[in-house]
Design an enzyme around this catalytic site. Structure first.
Site, PDB file in Angstrom:
ATOM      1  N   HIS A  65       0.832  -1.196   0.000  1.00  0.00           N
ATOM      2  CA  HIS A  65       0.000   0.000   0.000  1.00  0.00           C
ATOM      3  C   HIS A  65       0.875   1.258   0.000  1.00  0.00           C
ATOM      4  CE1 HIS A  65      -2.786  -3.035   1.629  1.00  0.00           C
ATOM      5  NE2 HIS A  65      -3.724  -2.314   1.057  1.00  0.00           N
ATOM      6  N   ASP A 105      -4.509  -6.717  -7.618  1.00  0.00           N
ATOM      7  CA  ASP A 105      -4.790  -6.059  -6.351  1.00  0.00           C
ATOM      8  C   ASP A 105      -5.207  -4.626  -6.701  1.00  0.00           C
ATOM      9  OD1 ASP A 105      -5.011  -5.576  -3.648  1.00  0.00           O
ATOM     10  OD2 ASP A 105      -2.998  -6.281  -3.136  1.00  0.00           O
TER      11      ASP A 105
END
Length: 228
Positions: A122, A195
């Site tokens: 992230h 993702d």
């Protein structure tokens, strides 16, 4: 139409934020795996599926089949079923069975394995230093077992594997990893989803239109959370 959600258990349960519905608080998968109870794991998948179907959700970004092999790994940690490929593979397949036999498509993640990294994708691009041979003996075993059990969907992680690709291209944008390795060498013929494409492992290094184009060219079937 696929209606999808992150509903893993532990700290990754989107339905818990609902104020007008009460849903089951599912434990971390690490706690489930530590019990090593096949019926329990299956029933957890069944419960998740039954509750998702109430809302019309038919695809769950679970199970996490990363092997939690790096204690400094904060992004996966207790989201994984355990620290061995055997426990992860066994209980990942059981949870997926519980989901799919009760009407929800399981999405196995994060290929080729996010469990041995310490960087959070992230925030930046994790580098996996293992060779293909090392991965085939460890992190990839749960994915191979999933493929052999007719996995419908696999999520590609934003991970660089330079010992396979020869550079630091993220797996989610790599034709070498998706088409050549996953689809051809490992004989996977299900859907491939990325993702989330707004994660900094990609956006720190590529423009939005580059990300989408490279992912499709690499062999991805579904783009998750593109910028528009």
């Amino acid at each position: 139409m696929f209606i999808s959600i992150d509903e893993e258990g532990g700290n990754m349960q989107r339905l818990l934020s609902l104020e007008d519905y009460k849903v089951t608080d599912i434990p971390y998968m690490y706690d489930i795996g530590s019990k090593d109870d096949e019926e329990l794991t299956y029933n957890v998948g069944k419960i998740i599926a039954e509750e998702l179907r109430v809302f019309g959700i038919n695809m769950d970004f679970a199970p996490v089949i990363d092997v939690y092999s790096n204690i400094n790994n904060t992004v996966i940690g207790k989201r994984a079923f355990g620290m061995t490929k055997e426990i992860v593979s066994k209980h990942g397949l059981l949870l997926a069975k519980g989901l799919e036999e009760n009407g929800v498509i399981a999405v196995y993640k994060h290929f080729p394995g996010h469990g041995n990294t310490s960087t959070d994708s992230h925030e930046d691009l994790p580098i996996v230093d293992k060779t293909k041979e090392e991965l085939l003996k460890s992190d990839l075993i749960p994915f191979i077992d999933a493929i052999n059990n007719n996995a419908n969907v696999i999520m590609i992680g934003h991970l660089a594997v330079p010992n396979i690709t020869g550079d630091r291209t993220p797996a989610s944008l790599s034709k070498t990893l998706i088409t050549d390795f996953l689809k051809k060498e490992l004989k996977y013929n299900g859907l491939v989803i990325t993702d989330a494409l707004n994660m900094k492992a990609l956006t720190n290094y590529y423009k939005d239109e580059e990300i989408c184009g490279k992912a499709v060219e690499a062999g991805v079937d579904i783009l998750l959370m593109p910028s528009s």
